[in-house]
Every structure is written in C-alpha cells, then in structure tokens.
Design a protein around this motif. Structure first.
Motif, PDB file in Angstrom:
ATOM      1  N   ILE A 141      28.813  69.496  20.786  1.00  0.00           N
ATOM      2  CA  ILE A 141      28.407  68.480  21.936  1.00  0.00           C
ATOM      3  C   ILE A 141      28.715  67.048  21.165  1.00  0.00           C
ATOM      4  N   GLY A 142      29.507  66.359  22.119  1.00  0.00           N
ATOM      5  CA  GLY A 142      29.969  65.180  21.869  1.00  0.00           C
ATOM      6  C   GLY A 142      29.170  64.120  21.882  1.00  0.00           C
ATOM      7  N   THR A 143      29.364  62.795  21.239  1.00  0.00           N
ATOM      8  CA  THR A 143      28.772  61.609  21.132  1.00  0.00           C
ATOM      9  C   THR A 143      28.247  61.354  22.624  1.00  0.00           C
ATOM     10  N   GLN A 157      31.076  76.743  23.619  1.00  0.00           N
ATOM     11  CA  GLN A 157      31.070  75.880  24.721  1.00  0.00           C
ATOM     12  C   GLN A 157      31.532  74.420  24.142  1.00  0.00           C
ATOM     13  N   ARG A 158      32.201  73.664  24.745  1.00  0.00           N
ATOM     14  CA  ARG A 158      32.362  72.199  23.951  1.00  0.00           C
ATOM     15  C   ARG A 158      32.027  71.181  25.152  1.00  0.00           C
ATOM     16  N   ILE A 159      31.236  70.407  24.875  1.00  0.00           N
ATOM     17  CA  ILE A 159      30.761  69.367  25.840  1.00  0.00           C
ATOM     18  C   ILE A 159      31.351  67.946  25.270  1.00  0.00           C
ATOM     19  N   LEU A 164      26.892  64.772  31.119  1.00  0.00           N
ATOM     20  CA  LEU A 164      25.551  65.286  31.480  1.00  0.00           C
ATOM     21  C   LEU A 164      25.582  66.524  31.979  1.00  0.00           C
ATOM     22  N   VAL A 165      24.684  67.304  31.298  1.00  0.00           N
ATOM     23  CA  VAL A 165      24.722  68.743  31.738  1.00  0.00           C
ATOM     24  C   VAL A 165      23.477  69.030  32.092  1.00  0.00           C
ATOM     25  N   GLY A 173      33.775  77.533  27.335  1.00  0.00           N
ATOM     26  CA  GLY A 173      34.195  76.747  28.472  1.00  0.00           C
ATOM     27  C   GLY A 173      34.314  75.225  27.686  1.00  0.00           C
ATOM     28  N   THR A 174      34.478  74.323  28.586  1.00  0.00           N
ATOM     29  CA  THR A 174      34.622  72.865  28.172  1.00  0.00           C
ATOM     30  C   THR A 174      33.887  72.115  29.531  1.00  0.00           C
ATOM     31  N   VAL A 175      32.762  71.201  28.941  1.00  0.00           N
ATOM     32  CA  VAL A 175      32.289  70.289  29.890  1.00  0.00           C
ATOM     33  C   VAL A 175      32.986  68.870  29.862  1.00  0.00           C
ATOM     34  N   ARG A 176      33.558  68.416  30.891  1.00  0.00           N
ATOM     35  CA  ARG A 176      34.400  67.123  30.556  1.00  0.00           C
ATOM     36  C   ARG A 176      33.234  65.966  30.934  1.00  0.00           C
ATOM     37  N   GLY A 177      33.428  64.746  30.275  1.00  0.00           N
ATOM     38  CA  GLY A 177      32.723  63.904  30.281  1.00  0.00           C
ATOM     39  C   GLY A 177      32.862  62.779  31.646  1.00  0.00           C
ATOM     40  N   PRO A 178      32.568  61.765  31.641  1.00  0.00           N
ATOM     41  CA  PRO A 178      32.861  60.782  32.884  1.00  0.00           C
ATOM     42  C   PRO A 178      34.156  60.385  32.942  1.00  0.00           C
TER      43      PRO A 178
END
Length: 191
Positions: A141-143, A157-159, A164-165, A173-178
C-alpha cells in the motif's frame, strides 16, 4: 487469506525480532540489525505487538498507554486491537493509522501516511461490528493511500500512492492512484 488471521502468531518477543530482521531484509538504506533498531516503523510495530498482547488479555489501559507511547515514538497510530501479521514492513511509518478492527496479513508493506480506517459505525453485513479493512498477504500500500470501511483486499494486491479504496479488491491486482497528467502539472507550475 492465508495469513495470521487464520493461525496464532508466535511469541511476541520472537515476532518483534522477526520484524527487526524484516527491516534489515527489506529496507535498502539499512545495513544491519544495529541500524534497524533506529527504524521508526519498527518502533511503532514493536510497541503495537506488546500493546496488542495486553489488549487481547483484557488489559485495555496498559494497551492504550503503549499505543500512546508508540504514537509519540514513531508518529504512527495503530489501535491495540488491530491484528497485524508476520513480517509486516512499515517504511518510514509517520502518519500511518490502523483502526481497531483492521486485520493485516503476512508480508505486507505499508508506506508513510497510509490509513486503514473506518467510514463510521457501519456493519459488515455478516452480523459483526467490523468497521476496518482486512488486508491479505503480500499486499503493498503506497504513500498516502486510504483503505476505508469493512472491505477486503485480496492477496498480492498493489495499491498505488494516494489511492482511495472503498470496495473489496480481488487478489493479484493493482489499484491506481489519482490521475495526474504531466501537462496539468506543467501548466500549474508555469501558470
């Protein structure tokens, strides 16, 4: 999830030593155990391990005092009720917030300013009072990312930073940031 939520953790002192070895193994700026002893993320996690042990034994005031000490020492606020798996790595740690009913799997990496929080007093739909996320094994989970509510994040998973999840995410999977375009950044700098 195959992590610590399904099986008991080793003794607290052995786990704290394992966390120290994790800092040595995963922080490229750390050259050995002596230097790892100065790692703020490790301080907060070590104090959380002791506070959690007090919390589950019903010593809530002791747990709260240890949580306060961890906040002062590391800049992180991890509720004593949160369950954190083995070999967790909290890089820098400052600003990390983990709520009471959160569950964090094994081999998870959290960067600074990550929030594993609630969206208020919501029920999980299964008759429980879970208000915080369950994070699978080997999740990064990124900064500045926030995972809010009784959601489940699958293994691997990579966030991305600042994401915002608010919904469950499957494994691997990957959750992209803004989204930010280089053009908008340039025009803001020169405009």
């Amino acid at each position: 999830m195959t992590g610590s939520a399904a099986r008991p953790l080793p003794g607290v002192w052995r786990q704290i030593r394992e966390d120290l070895d994790t800092v040595v193994a995963r922080d490229p700026s750390c050259s050995g155990r002596r230097e790892a002893l100065l790692h703020a993320g490790w301080h907060g996690l070590a104090l959380h391990r002791i506070a959690h042990r007090q919390y589950v034994r019903g010593h809530r005031l002791r747990a709260a005092l240890l949580t306060r000490a961890a906040r002062v020492a590391s800049g992180m606020e991890i509720h004593a009720g949160a369950r954190i798996g083995r070999r967790a790595f909290i890089d820098h740690g400052f600003g990390v917030v983990i709520g009471e009913t959160a569950v964090v799997g094994d081999d998870v990496t959290l960067y600074h300013a990550v929030t594993l929080g609630s969206r208020g007093w919501v029920r999980d739909g299964r008759g429980g009072e879970r208000r915080h996320p369950v994070i699978g094994d080997r999740v990064m989970i990124g900064t500045g990312a926030s995972v809010l509510g009784p959601v489940t994040i699958g293994d691997g998973q990579r966030i991305a930073a600042h994401a915002l999840v608010l919904r469950d995410r499957p494994a691997q999977g990957t959750v992209r940031g803004p989204k930010q375009s280089a053009g908008r950044e340039r025009s803001a700098l020169h405009g």
